[in-house]
Design a protein around this motif. Structure first.
Motif, short mmCIF file in Angstrom:
data_model
loop_
_atom_site.label_atom_id
_atom_site.label_comp_id
_atom_site.label_asym_id
_atom_site.label_seq_id
_atom_site.Cartn_x
_atom_site.Cartn_y
_atom_site.Cartn_z
N THR A 141 0.84 -1.21 0.00
CA THR A 141 0.00 0.00 0.00
C THR A 141 0.87 1.25 0.00
O THR A 141 0.61 2.21 -0.75
CB THR A 141 -0.93 0.01 1.23
N LEU A 142 1.90 1.25 0.81
CA LEU A 142 2.82 2.40 0.84
C LEU A 142 3.50 2.57 -0.52
O LEU A 142 3.65 3.70 -1.02
CB LEU A 142 3.88 2.20 1.92
N GLN A 143 3.88 1.47 -1.15
CA GLN A 143 4.52 1.56 -2.46
C GLN A 143 3.54 2.08 -3.51
O GLN A 143 3.92 2.84 -4.40
CB GLN A 143 5.06 0.19 -2.86
N GLY A 144 2.28 1.67 -3.43
CA GLY A 144 1.27 2.15 -4.36
C GLY A 144 1.06 3.65 -4.26
O GLY A 144 0.67 4.30 -5.23
N MET A 145 1.31 4.20 -3.07
CA MET A 145 1.19 5.65 -2.87
C MET A 145 2.50 6.37 -3.21
O MET A 145 2.64 7.56 -2.97
CB MET A 145 0.78 5.95 -1.43
N GLY A 146 3.46 5.62 -3.74
CA GLY A 146 4.71 6.24 -4.18
C GLY A 146 5.77 6.36 -3.10
O GLY A 146 6.78 7.02 -3.30
N ASP A 147 5.56 5.72 -1.95
CA ASP A 147 6.52 5.78 -0.85
C ASP A 147 7.43 4.56 -0.93
O ASP A 147 7.04 3.45 -0.56
CB ASP A 147 5.78 5.81 0.49
N ALA A 148 8.63 4.75 -1.41
CA ALA A 148 9.59 3.64 -1.51
C ALA A 148 10.55 3.62 -0.32
O ALA A 148 11.22 2.62 -0.08
CB ALA A 148 10.38 3.75 -2.81
N ARG A 149 10.60 4.71 0.44
CA ARG A 149 11.59 4.83 1.51
C ARG A 149 11.31 3.88 2.67
O ARG A 149 12.17 3.11 3.10
CB ARG A 149 11.64 6.28 2.02
N ILE A 150 10.08 3.91 3.18
CA ILE A 150 9.74 3.08 4.34
C ILE A 150 9.82 1.59 4.00
O ILE A 150 10.40 0.81 4.77
CB ILE A 150 8.35 3.45 4.88
#
Length: 456
Positions: A377-386
């Motif tokens: 879900t985080l990756q789908g929102m463009g967050d690759a850092r966490i």
């Protein structure tokens, strides 16, 4: 069929997307599992151990390919959700170019480093030639693996998870037939198994290309779509490289565990190889929900329908919990019976070692299921850092288990390595998801649903 996941009932959309994906993931696992069963039952324990000893390298290549292509097509899904057809086509051309370049670099690097890697992995002398024969062929055929993963990811980014499944089932059956033919009829040994994998993946890729050309007008690429856009390429790389590195870090953890396992001898290697393959099948439902959440989230994030992301995560998380408990129960109680499928006349020691691993690991599938949901879900929102930091945590905890707990308690350290790493990474991505959702509630894009969802 293109599926717009920005409208309709979230859980029905996710389920409709996940089920074909689940079946496809299971069949993709059968590529390697079928070969292992054929090798283990027709050639013997040492041959099975040779494939198992090299499996972390195969897993590294597979996860690197999945991570890179999955990261690239997040942008494709976001452009599709935003109804930007030109952006979709340009995203596809960028993804093709990056994937091709990555394939060339990884193939050259892997071939040059293969023998030193096998030495570092403590592969026993009796197994090293078989391991080299198997994995070197896989490396030379990396282009077919990368092509299928990219093309199927592009199709899924547009909401179609069924078509890649059909092609995958077909090519898996071809793989099984070819493996039996090459090993049992032509006597090609372990090399025949690897060749069968490569040919089957190439057939999957060809099927995807033909389907895209005939059924997806939105993907009919034009000359201007191939124009180099550095900023747009960097936008893809900012997601794809961390995801590829993230998946690679997971593979490095498996690499370290396998290296420690290799010191226990052929029986332990064969047992661990069989147990891992059973676990990979058992955890496919959780993985499929995670992949579905990445596409679902990316489309809705692109459409700025942030409330639908929250609704999808809540429903999907609950279903994943139920499935993880059910699969854990099955593996805990029937794992030993499943192990016997892989090896003909398996020695009691092999069955006992594999059973121990499965009984410990299966009680912790809950952590893995939630990790898949919140990380994707985080990756789908463009967050690759966490997600990347979560993978670092996984690596550190796996290394701790493999190197320190194993030193004190032997093979039990390997058994506990995955559960400990799953729990640590899940804690980070779960907390990060809720923090990000809290921040987005302050966004002007956040609008509570005022109308009931349309049924599919």
């Amino acid at each position: 069929m293109i599926r717009d996941m920005t409208i309709g009932n979230p859980i029905k959309l996710i389920l409709a997307f996940s089920i074909p994906l689940l079946i496809g993931n299971v069949f993709q696992q059968l590529y390697n599992i079928a070969d292992i069963i054929i090798v283990g039952r027709t050639i013997g324990v040492d041959a099975l151990a040779s494939v198992g000893a090299a499996s972390p390298i195969f897993f590294f290549l597979l996860t690197l390919s999945n991570g890179l292509t999955g990261g690239l097509t997040v942008i494709t899904a976001q452009k599709f959700g935003a109804k930007d057809e030109s952006g979709v086509r340009r995203s596809v051309t960028v993804s093709i170019c990056i994937s091709l370049l990555a394939t060339i670099v990884v193939t050259i690097f892997s071939i040059l480093c293969l023998k030193p890697l096998l030495a570092v992995m403590n592969v026993p002398a009796v197994l090293i030639q078989g391991a080299y024969d198997y994995i070197s062929i896989i490396i030379y055929g990396l282009i077919s693996m990368m092509a299928y993963n990219l093309l199927s990811s592009i199709i899924r980014a547009l909401g179609d998870s069924k078509t890649p499944l059909y092609f995958l089932i077909f090519s898996t059956l071809i793989n099984i037939v070819l493996a039996i033919l090459f090993i049992c009829v032509f006597g090609m040994g372990i090399a025949g198994s690897a060749i069968a994998v490569i040919i089957a993946q190439a057939i999957s890729s060809l099927c995807c290309i033909i389907y895209i050309m005939k059924k997806f007008p939105i993907l009919q690429l034009k000359r201007e779509d191939w124009k180099l856009d550095y900023a747009f390429a960097m936008q893809h790389l900012k997601l794809a490289l961390p995801m590829a590195l993230q998946f690679s870090i997971i593979a490095i953890g498996i690499f370290i565990i396998q290296s420690v396992c290799n010191t226990f001898g052929p029986n332990t290697i064969a047992a661990f190889t069989s147990a891992i393959r059973i676990e990979q099948i058992a955890t496919q439902p959780m993985l499929s929900f995670g992949i579905a959440m990445a596409t679902y989230t990316a489309q809705n994030y692109g459409a700025r329908k942030l409330d639908r992301i929250r609704q999808g995560v809540l429903s999907c998380s609950g279903i994943s919990i139920a499935i993880s408990l059910f699969m854990g129960f099955i593996i805990y109680n029937f794992g030993e019976t499943l192990i016997a499928i892989f090896i003909s006349n398996a020695e009691p020691e092999v069955l006992s070692i594999a059973k121990t691993y499965l009984m410990i690991s299966s009680t912790c599938y809950f952590f893995l299921g939630q990790l898949f949901i919140f990380r994707n879900t985080l990756q789908g929102m463009g967050d690759a850092r966490i997600p990347f930091i979560a993978c670092i945590i996984e690596l550190v905890l796996r290394c701790f288990s493999a190197l320190y707990i194993t030193n004190m308690f032997g093979f039990l350290g390997i058994c506990y390595s995955n559960p400990i790493s799953w729990a640590g990474a899940m804690l980070l991505v779960t907390i990060s998801y809720f923090r990000k959702m809290k921040q987005m509630k302050q966004s002007p894009y956040w609008q509570p649903s005022l109308q009931p969802h349309h049924e599919i």
